[in-house]
Design an enzyme around this catalytic site. Structure first.
Site, PDB file in Angstrom:
ATOM      1  CG  ASP A  94      -2.186   1.211   1.148  1.00  0.00           C
ATOM      2  OD1 ASP A  94      -2.041   1.828   0.036  1.00  0.00           O
ATOM      3  OD2 ASP A  94      -2.768   1.166   1.995  1.00  0.00           O
ATOM      4  CB  ALA A  95       3.576   2.212  -2.258  1.00  0.00           C
ATOM      5  CE  LYS A  96      -3.571   5.177   0.353  1.00  0.00           C
ATOM      6  NZ  LYS A  96      -2.890   3.957   1.090  1.00  0.00           N
ATOM      7  NE  ARG A  97       6.357   5.055  -3.358  1.00  0.00           N
ATOM      8  CZ  ARG A  97       6.303   4.780  -2.020  1.00  0.00           C
ATOM      9  NH1 ARG A  97       5.151   5.225  -1.435  1.00  0.00           N
ATOM     10  NH2 ARG A  97       7.318   4.444  -1.316  1.00  0.00           N
ATOM     11  CB  THR A 121      -2.279   1.218  -3.524  1.00  0.00           C
ATOM     12  OG1 THR A 121      -1.239   1.583  -2.710  1.00  0.00           O
ATOM     13  CG2 THR A 121      -2.953   0.002  -2.951  1.00  0.00           C
TER      14      THR A 121
END
Length: 269
Positions: A94-97, A121
């Protein structure tokens, strides 16, 4: 891992539970702070107690990056432990890069090659050239932020752009990207009423659904509006499971909470 393999695990375990490993050192049992690596010690115990009830684990990278090199090493040990001992478990960074071309390529390399996560993510705001480097990996999955569970989601995601909500435009556009079949989508449980419309656009893609439990989302509504023929859901629970107790029985308490969720989910499969 393929989506077929993930669906098979869901059938076998009668569960579509994803456990979020959001480790806050101020919330874990105090005795663990004496461990050489308290984050990994906590994660290992949670995983050992719940792996038969969950089909996925999702470390939120903020909780690891906040501790610098020690946190990154704890993340690495956690994903290695999962891959070596429970390779059937789906893993989510869950990095939201989300950045352009070569930068996204390096992010994809970090999570898919170096750490060997099954998925990551990403934020779609910068468009297809920020996402396609992730999609290029075979049997890896890119989980696009579509409609999130936070209050600020209404600032942009539900705004009308050319007579259509922006989140719908994002989902529709993403389907045409190269290797778009590798996409999954984040849809918050607190937006369950939108799931019916989302399923009209992407009837079979997997949805990662945070917000059940501590954030007030309804599992019943998510399943009613969001379930596909192959289940197509990963329901994430973090705080409600991993912080069920801050005493020495924390792993057993986490397993008890995970069991409750698994039994609720089994009724929909």
């Amino acid at each position: 891992m393929t989506t077929s393999q993930l669906s098979e695990q869901i059938r076998l375990k009668k569960s579509f539970l994803c456990i979020g490993l959001d480790v806050d050192l101020q919330k874990i049992p105090e005795f663990l702070l004496r461990e050489e690596d308290p984050i990994f010690a906590f994660n290992k115990a949670i995983i050992d107690a719940t792996h038969h009830l969950a089909v996925a684990y999702k470390p939120n990278l903020a909780f690891y990056e906040a501790h610098g090199l020690k946190g990154w090493k704890a993340l690495e040990k956690t994903i290695n432990y999962l891959n070596e001992n429970f390779p059937e478990i789906f893993t989510i960074a869950d990095a939201k890069r989300g950045d352009i071309g070569n930068t996204s390529g390096m992010y994809a390399k970090a999570f898919f090659e170096d750490l060997n996560f099954d998925s990551v993510t990403v934020a779609p705001y910068m468009g297809k050239d920020s996402i396609e480097p992730f999609l290029a990996y075979q049997n890896k999955h890119t989980i696009l932020l579509a409609l999130t569970s936070n209050a600020g989601a209404y600032d942009f995601q539900t705004q009308i752009v050319e007579r259509e909500e922006l989140y719908k435009k994002v989902i529709k556009t993403s389907r045409n990207w190269t290797n778009g079949q590798n996409l999954m989508y984040v849809v918050g449980a607190t937006k369950a009423e939108y799931l019916r419309e989302i399923r009209k656009i992407i009837p079979e893609n997997f949805l990662l659904v945070p917000g059940v439990g501590a954030q007030g989302g309804s599992l019943k509504e998510v399943c009613e509006y969001g379930m596909s023929r192959n289940a197509g859901l990963l329901i994430n629970a973090s705080r409600a499971v991993i912080y069920a107790s801050n005493a020495e029985d924390y792993a057993e308490a986490a397993a008890a909470e995970a069991r409750k969720l698994q039994q609720e989910m089994a009724a929909y499969l």
